[in-house]
Write a protein that holds these residues in place. Structure first.
Motif, short mmCIF file in Angstrom:
data_model
loop_
_atom_site.label_atom_id
_atom_site.label_comp_id
_atom_site.label_asym_id
_atom_site.label_seq_id
_atom_site.Cartn_x
_atom_site.Cartn_y
_atom_site.Cartn_z
N VAL A 36 0.75 -1.11 0.15
CA VAL A 36 0.06 -0.18 0.09
C VAL A 36 1.02 1.11 0.07
N ASN A 37 2.00 1.33 0.84
CA ASN A 37 2.64 2.46 1.05
C ASN A 37 3.65 2.88 -0.26
N TYR A 38 4.03 1.67 -0.66
CA TYR A 38 4.91 1.74 -1.79
C TYR A 38 4.20 2.36 -3.28
N GLU A 39 3.09 1.71 -3.26
CA GLU A 39 2.16 2.14 -4.34
C GLU A 39 1.60 3.54 -4.13
N TYR A 40 1.50 4.07 -2.95
CA TYR A 40 1.20 5.33 -2.67
C TYR A 40 2.14 6.32 -3.36
N MET A 41 3.45 6.02 -2.81
CA MET A 41 4.57 6.82 -2.92
C MET A 41 4.94 6.93 -4.47
N ILE A 42 4.71 5.89 -5.30
CA ILE A 42 4.97 5.94 -6.64
C ILE A 42 3.77 6.85 -7.46
N LYS A 43 2.64 6.61 -7.05
CA LYS A 43 1.60 7.55 -7.55
C LYS A 43 2.07 9.02 -7.36
N LYS A 44 2.18 9.35 -6.11
CA LYS A 44 2.54 10.77 -5.56
C LYS A 44 3.86 11.28 -6.20
N ASP A 45 4.73 10.37 -6.67
CA ASP A 45 5.69 11.12 -7.34
C ASP A 45 5.69 11.18 -9.01
N GLN A 46 4.67 10.49 -9.39
CA GLN A 46 4.21 10.72 -10.84
C GLN A 46 3.54 12.09 -11.01
N LEU A 47 2.91 12.62 -9.95
CA LEU A 47 2.24 13.73 -10.11
C LEU A 47 3.20 14.94 -10.78
N PRO A 48 2.79 15.74 -11.61
CA PRO A 48 3.79 16.99 -11.96
C PRO A 48 4.02 17.71 -10.82
N LYS A 49 5.10 18.13 -10.88
CA LYS A 49 5.75 19.42 -9.78
C LYS A 49 5.46 20.71 -10.11
N ARG A 67 -6.69 9.68 0.64
CA ARG A 67 -7.91 8.95 1.32
C ARG A 67 -7.69 7.53 1.01
N GLU A 68 -7.27 7.13 -0.20
CA GLU A 68 -7.11 5.72 -0.83
C GLU A 68 -6.43 5.13 0.20
N GLU A 69 -5.05 5.63 0.52
CA GLU A 69 -4.32 4.97 1.20
C GLU A 69 -4.92 4.71 2.67
N GLY A 70 -5.42 5.71 3.15
CA GLY A 70 -6.13 5.69 4.56
C GLY A 70 -6.96 4.41 4.67
N MET A 71 -7.84 4.22 3.60
CA MET A 71 -8.89 3.28 3.80
C MET A 71 -8.22 1.98 3.78
N LYS A 72 -7.02 1.98 2.83
CA LYS A 72 -6.37 0.68 2.57
C LYS A 72 -5.88 0.29 4.10
N TRP A 73 -5.17 1.27 4.86
CA TRP A 73 -4.44 1.09 6.05
C TRP A 73 -5.76 0.61 7.00
N VAL A 74 -6.72 1.26 7.09
CA VAL A 74 -7.78 0.79 7.91
C VAL A 74 -8.39 -0.67 7.74
N LEU A 75 -8.28 -1.14 6.67
CA LEU A 75 -8.80 -2.44 6.36
C LEU A 75 -7.68 -3.41 6.82
N ILE A 76 -6.32 -2.95 6.55
CA ILE A 76 -5.18 -4.16 7.30
C ILE A 76 -5.20 -3.86 8.62
N LYS A 77 -5.47 -3.03 9.19
CA LYS A 77 -5.31 -2.98 10.53
C LYS A 77 -6.67 -3.75 11.16
N GLN A 78 -7.80 -3.60 10.63
CA GLN A 78 -8.97 -4.42 10.95
C GLN A 78 -8.60 -6.10 10.68
N LYS A 79 -7.86 -6.07 9.92
CA LYS A 79 -7.70 -7.72 9.32
C LYS A 79 -6.65 -8.24 10.55
N TYR A 80 -5.82 -7.30 10.92
CA TYR A 80 -4.67 -7.95 11.89
C TYR A 80 -4.93 -7.39 13.20
N GLY A 81 -6.09 -6.85 13.58
CA GLY A 81 -6.64 -6.59 15.09
C GLY A 81 -5.47 -5.70 15.52
N VAL A 82 -4.77 -4.51 14.72
CA VAL A 82 -3.74 -3.96 15.30
C VAL A 82 -4.68 -2.58 15.84
#
Length: 82
Positions: A36-49, A67-82
């Motif tokens: 999730v994090n690496y995908e977000y970094m790549i997409k963010k770096d591809q945006l024009p500066k 928002r998309e990354e945040g929702m994925k984090w929530v799902l992962i946290k719920q899945k692992y109970g963290v």
């Protein structure tokens, strides 16, 4: 930009306190967060500066990505109970 493996190592270091709690599932947990994090970094770096002081035309896209990354984090946290 850092490599995917370096990103994973940083995440693993930050989440080390969860290793005991998650046991065997810790590596899966770190791998999912890394994806999730690496995908977000790549997409963010591809945006024009834009120069500092210019109205950022990417702000809507950056908020959407965050928002998309945040929702994925929530799902992962719920899945692992963290």
């Amino acid at each position: 930009m850092i490599s995917k493996e370096e990103n994973r190592q940083e995440i693993e270091t930050l989440l080390a306190p969860q290793r005991e709690r998650l046991g065997e599932r810790f590596d899966d947990f770190v791998n999912e967060i890394n994806e999730v994090n690496y995908e977000y970094m790549i997409k963010k770096d591809q945006l024009p500066k834009y120069p500092v002081g210019v109205l950022d035309a990417n702000s809507v896209e950056q908020r959407r990505l965050a928002r998309e990354e945040g929702m994925k984090w929530v799902l992962i946290k719920q899945k692992y109970g963290v």
